[in-house]
Write a protein that holds these residues in place. Structure first.
Motif, short mmCIF file in Angstrom:
data_model
loop_
_atom_site.label_atom_id
_atom_site.label_comp_id
_atom_site.label_asym_id
_atom_site.label_seq_id
_atom_site.Cartn_x
_atom_site.Cartn_y
_atom_site.Cartn_z
N HIS A 48 -36.39 3.10 7.58
CA HIS A 48 -36.89 3.76 6.38
C HIS A 48 -37.52 5.08 6.81
CE1 HIS A 48 -36.23 -0.05 4.30
NE2 HIS A 48 -36.76 -0.63 5.36
N HIS A 54 -42.64 0.23 3.73
CA HIS A 54 -41.93 -0.94 4.27
C HIS A 54 -42.59 -1.42 5.56
CE1 HIS A 54 -38.40 -1.68 1.76
NE2 HIS A 54 -38.32 -0.38 1.57
N ASP A 61 -36.94 -4.06 -1.04
CA ASP A 61 -35.73 -3.54 -1.67
C ASP A 61 -34.95 -4.70 -2.28
OD1 ASP A 61 -36.37 -1.01 -0.81
OD2 ASP A 61 -35.05 -1.10 0.95
N HIS A 99 -30.04 0.41 -4.15
CA HIS A 99 -30.97 -0.70 -4.39
C HIS A 99 -32.12 -0.25 -5.28
CE1 HIS A 99 -32.54 1.52 -0.88
NE2 HIS A 99 -33.73 1.23 -1.39
N HIS A 101 -36.11 -0.05 -5.12
CA HIS A 101 -37.24 -0.09 -4.19
C HIS A 101 -38.53 -0.30 -4.99
CE1 HIS A 101 -39.77 1.50 -0.79
NE2 HIS A 101 -40.50 1.98 -1.80
#
Ligand SMILES: [Zn+2]
Length: 107
Positions: A48, A54, A61, A99, A101
């Motif tokens: 990331h 994260h 995600d 995705h 997040h």
């Protein structure tokens, strides 16, 4: 609450911050209501951006490619919007190209 949550192989959830554990039922409920599985594709694993939440366990995600229209379709967009509306302002929900997040980023 639905138990329909899957965790992709290799996803590391150890050290997940309580804020993400609190958010998860809302995310699951939203996917479930629309009739889709909740699939976590990244937690503390993966690559990331520098400073990403994260690495602090404050972001997750969620897969969107199983939604009609795929990751960039209207259903994914609507899903991100719906999740955002379920969570308090301290959470950020971003519809990324592959995705959704979700992060806990209190101001
Ligand atoms: Zn992310």
């Amino acid at each position: 609450m639905s138990d329909r949550v899957q965790i992709k192989d290799g996803v590391d959830l150890s050290g997940l911050h309580i804020s993400m554990i609190r958010a998860l039922p809302f995310v699951m409920e939203t996917f479930d209501r629309a009739g889709f599985e909740t699939i976590i594709t990244s937690g503390l694993d993966g690559q990331h951006s520098v400073g990403s939440l994260h690495y602090k366990g404050r972001a997750l995600d969620f897969r969107t490619r199983h939604l009609p229209g795929g990751s960039t379709g209207q259903a994914a967009k609507d899903m991100a919007h719906e999740i955002r509306s379920c969570l308090i302002d301290d959470y950020d929900v971003v519809h990324e190209s592959t995705h959704i997040h979700v992060e806990y980023d209190p101001k």
